[in-house]
Motif scaffolding. Sequence first.
Motif, PDB file in Angstrom:
ATOM      1  N   TYR A 346       7.078  -1.677   8.734  1.00  0.00           N
ATOM      2  CA  TYR A 346       5.816  -1.262   8.140  1.00  0.00           C
ATOM      3  C   TYR A 346       4.638  -1.971   8.799  1.00  0.00           C
ATOM      4  O   TYR A 346       4.736  -3.120   9.221  1.00  0.00           O
ATOM      5  CB  TYR A 346       5.808  -1.590   6.642  1.00  0.00           C
ATOM      6  CG  TYR A 346       6.967  -1.003   5.872  1.00  0.00           C
ATOM      7  CD1 TYR A 346       6.875   0.276   5.319  1.00  0.00           C
ATOM      8  CD2 TYR A 346       8.153  -1.708   5.705  1.00  0.00           C
ATOM      9  CE1 TYR A 346       7.936   0.820   4.603  1.00  0.00           C
ATOM     10  CE2 TYR A 346       9.217  -1.174   5.002  1.00  0.00           C
ATOM     11  CZ  TYR A 346       9.108   0.097   4.454  1.00  0.00           C
ATOM     12  OH  TYR A 346      10.165   0.637   3.757  1.00  0.00           O
ATOM     13  N   VAL A 354       1.796   1.609   6.140  1.00  0.00           N
ATOM     14  CA  VAL A 354       2.284   2.701   6.979  1.00  0.00           C
ATOM     15  C   VAL A 354       3.707   2.392   7.419  1.00  0.00           C
ATOM     16  O   VAL A 354       3.998   1.284   7.874  1.00  0.00           O
ATOM     17  CB  VAL A 354       1.376   2.899   8.211  1.00  0.00           C
ATOM     18  CG1 VAL A 354       1.933   3.986   9.113  1.00  0.00           C
ATOM     19  CG2 VAL A 354      -0.041   3.255   7.767  1.00  0.00           C
ATOM     20  N   GLN A 370       4.432   7.533   8.550  1.00  0.00           N
ATOM     21  CA  GLN A 370       4.101   7.912   7.180  1.00  0.00           C
ATOM     22  C   GLN A 370       3.098   6.941   6.568  1.00  0.00           C
ATOM     23  O   GLN A 370       3.350   5.732   6.518  1.00  0.00           O
ATOM     24  CB  GLN A 370       5.358   7.939   6.305  1.00  0.00           C
ATOM     25  CG  GLN A 370       6.376   8.992   6.711  1.00  0.00           C
ATOM     26  CD  GLN A 370       7.563   9.026   5.758  1.00  0.00           C
ATOM     27  OE1 GLN A 370       7.913   8.037   5.141  1.00  0.00           O
ATOM     28  NE2 GLN A 370       8.191  10.189   5.655  1.00  0.00           N
ATOM     29  N   ASN A 371       1.977   7.478   6.131  1.00  0.00           N
ATOM     30  CA  ASN A 371       1.029   6.696   5.341  1.00  0.00           C
ATOM     31  C   ASN A 371       1.515   6.736   3.896  1.00  0.00           C
ATOM     32  O   ASN A 371       1.644   7.806   3.307  1.00  0.00           O
ATOM     33  CB  ASN A 371      -0.376   7.291   5.464  1.00  0.00           C
ATOM     34  CG  ASN A 371      -1.422   6.454   4.763  1.00  0.00           C
ATOM     35  OD1 ASN A 371      -1.264   5.248   4.606  1.00  0.00           O
ATOM     36  ND2 ASN A 371      -2.495   7.089   4.324  1.00  0.00           N
ATOM     37  N   GLN A 382       1.971  12.386   6.888  1.00  0.00           N
ATOM     38  CA  GLN A 382       2.901  11.966   7.929  1.00  0.00           C
ATOM     39  C   GLN A 382       2.668  12.757   9.206  1.00  0.00           C
ATOM     40  O   GLN A 382       2.173  13.875   9.191  1.00  0.00           O
ATOM     41  CB  GLN A 382       4.346  12.082   7.474  1.00  0.00           C
ATOM     42  CG  GLN A 382       4.807  13.455   7.044  1.00  0.00           C
ATOM     43  CD  GLN A 382       6.239  13.429   6.522  1.00  0.00           C
ATOM     44  OE1 GLN A 382       6.809  12.357   6.264  1.00  0.00           O
ATOM     45  NE2 GLN A 382       6.835  14.587   6.357  1.00  0.00           N
ATOM     46  N   ILE A 394       2.734   0.041  14.975  1.00  0.00           N
ATOM     47  CA  ILE A 394       1.463   0.284  14.301  1.00  0.00           C
ATOM     48  C   ILE A 394       0.430  -0.707  14.829  1.00  0.00           C
ATOM     49  O   ILE A 394       0.566  -1.910  14.632  1.00  0.00           O
ATOM     50  CB  ILE A 394       1.596   0.135  12.769  1.00  0.00           C
ATOM     51  CG1 ILE A 394       2.723   1.034  12.248  1.00  0.00           C
ATOM     52  CG2 ILE A 394       0.279   0.462  12.090  1.00  0.00           C
ATOM     53  CD1 ILE A 394       2.517   2.498  12.487  1.00  0.00           C
ATOM     54  N   THR A 397      -3.709   0.271  10.669  1.00  0.00           N
ATOM     55  CA  THR A 397      -3.386   1.213   9.606  1.00  0.00           C
ATOM     56  C   THR A 397      -4.584   2.053   9.185  1.00  0.00           C
ATOM     57  O   THR A 397      -4.423   3.147   8.660  1.00  0.00           O
ATOM     58  CB  THR A 397      -2.831   0.469   8.382  1.00  0.00           C
ATOM     59  OG1 THR A 397      -3.754  -0.542   7.957  1.00  0.00           O
ATOM     60  CG2 THR A 397      -1.496  -0.186   8.710  1.00  0.00           C
ATOM     61  N   LEU A 400      -5.796   4.793  11.644  1.00  0.00           N
ATOM     62  CA  LEU A 400      -4.376   4.739  11.984  1.00  0.00           C
ATOM     63  C   LEU A 400      -4.193   4.947  13.482  1.00  0.00           C
ATOM     64  O   LEU A 400      -4.505   6.014  14.013  1.00  0.00           O
ATOM     65  CB  LEU A 400      -3.615   5.799  11.187  1.00  0.00           C
ATOM     66  CG  LEU A 400      -2.102   5.889  11.420  1.00  0.00           C
ATOM     67  CD1 LEU A 400      -1.431   4.537  11.272  1.00  0.00           C
ATOM     68  CD2 LEU A 400      -1.481   6.908  10.456  1.00  0.00           C
ATOM     69  N   GLU A 424      -5.236   9.312   8.925  1.00  0.00           N
ATOM     70  CA  GLU A 424      -4.297   8.786   7.931  1.00  0.00           C
ATOM     71  C   GLU A 424      -4.276   9.605   6.646  1.00  0.00           C
ATOM     72  O   GLU A 424      -3.312   9.533   5.878  1.00  0.00           O
ATOM     73  CB  GLU A 424      -4.606   7.319   7.611  1.00  0.00           C
ATOM     74  CG  GLU A 424      -5.960   7.066   6.976  1.00  0.00           C
ATOM     75  CD  GLU A 424      -7.047   6.827   7.991  1.00  0.00           C
ATOM     76  OE1 GLU A 424      -8.154   6.459   7.578  1.00  0.00           O
ATOM     77  OE2 GLU A 424      -6.786   7.009   9.196  1.00  0.00           O
TER      78      GLU A 424
END
Length: 603
Positions: A346, A354, A370-371, A382, A394, A397, A400, A424
């Motif tokens: 994440y 995310v 995937q948020n 996503q 990442i 976030t 994004l 996002e």
Amino acid sequence: MTQPPPPPNQPPGPPPGGFGAPQEPPHGGFGAPTPPPAQPPYGYPQQPPAPQAPPQPPQAPQEQAYGSYGYPPQQPPQPQGQPAQPYGYPTQPMYPQQAPAPAPVPGPGGRKKLSAQAQIIIAAVVAVVLIVGAGLWYANSGGDEDDTAKGGSGGTSAGQNGGAAGGAGGIGGNGKEKAPSDPKSTAAFQLPLPKVPDLTEVAGSWITPKAYVKPGVESLVGYDLDKGTVQWTLPLTGQICGASRHMTPDFKLPILFEAAKRTAPRYFQPCTEVGLVDLTTGKLVWTKSITGGTAGDKKVTFGEITVHGQTVAAGGGDGGAAFDLANGNPRWKPQAQADNCEDLGYGGGEGGLVAVRKCGPYDDPTVTIQNLDPMSGAPISQYRMPKGVEWASIVSTKPLVVAAEVGDTADDGSGISDFFSIDEKTGKLKAKISADADRYAGRCRSTKVESCTWMAVGNGRLYVATEEHEGSSGEYGDETNEIVAFDLNTGQLTPNKADAGDKYTLVPLRMDGGDLIAYKYPPYDKGGQVVSIHGGTMQSTLLMENPSEKTVRDAETSFSTTSAEYRYANGHLFISGTNISKPSSSSSSSWKQYLAVGYRTGG
């Protein structure tokens, strides 16, 4: 294989293509200008016949959101447009449109000779036309690719606020780090390197208002900012094997550690324990371990951990899990699933939570970004990564930004062939930016979701360091580089860049409001520097200059440039390593190594 069952009415895995995911764009990135016949200067995009293997860049941790400092992040304004290109951008078209010249003034003998005033007028008119012509060429130099596929705005250089091309567009500034009256620093302390029986990871560094915090051997230690004396020590059951880049506003830090001490002959323990540390007091607030998923009745092992809001999230080979920040109660656990899906890890921080989620067979996986809703783990949006992506990292976030290697095109070990700027909220691709490995020094660990270095995100831009190249003097050791910026809406380079200067190397560290904090790795006869770079104009302000005395300089440059961590806040710079090796009998006794070194301004 992992990740909790989705909330009601949610499928267990992402549908093919994600929610509103666009078709995979053509390789090569979006918005990179097509070079004119003349070769552009180093550090700016061109379209080579084939990707080339880049040199491996030095490491320096990216620091954004809380960025290991604990100061609330700022959301600066979004970028404006791009003016005509300065040095380092593609040259002007070979034959720019010419403006009609004013009528000449007759001279002696019937020959028409221009007066001085007329010559000035002509020069001014031609200069304006050249600028306008070059600007139009640059704004439309993205080739014949479909502008809609790029996620851009019809090839224009206007930013999110719709500003006209030219200047910095009003972005940047508002940084908290200010230049001191005297930027010359002194060596605050040098922490000795602990002796270990085998390779031991000590990754992670954090600054609070009162302490510099660094993992030790089976412990976490807080040091006085100015003296390096121990303020507190937190003993642990085993070695720290992961820690969040981000702290909470009240300086709480999630960590991973082993349940037992390492012993011969393997010197290895599984990374199973999740904990929350109060960096103000040095106390362990809570500790947890869980079972489930592919781990079965055994404890789940993790590889990395992060935090967003009231949720701590950890991921690894057994899948992902999340915990309540207040008490450590699980929010979700890895679950065995028919579609063979798992959360690899994440991205957290102030912007959001995310997940990088992998589904399908090992030799042909599908990776989805995937948020998440941080309380339930349900996807808000996503984006399905292109075929050939086996892992993704990442970078930020919110906005994004994801870095990934598509296929085996980044064979330099950087883990990056392209950056993906994603909305996002909707999961739609805004821009794909090709990361030419010969030009850009960004780097992500291929098995870590939140590990990218030599880059930062702010002002609606991605700031990336270029690879080192020969400086202006051409002398031995005269290498330098720049920091450039990409507009996350269009994928195009913005018009300004920051130069390191001959024999220095610029390393982006973190955002400071609308400005960028960067470290300048020094030449052999000087100390390093810390600068604040205006996020729009890219002009640098000196915050710190370290001593050039040999012993001090040797300590500063004793760390491996591929793994050193650089942290700067409030006139304090700390440099540390991420691994400790067993001493070698062949090592020179004159070569000193350190766990960390510190510098400060203000006497």
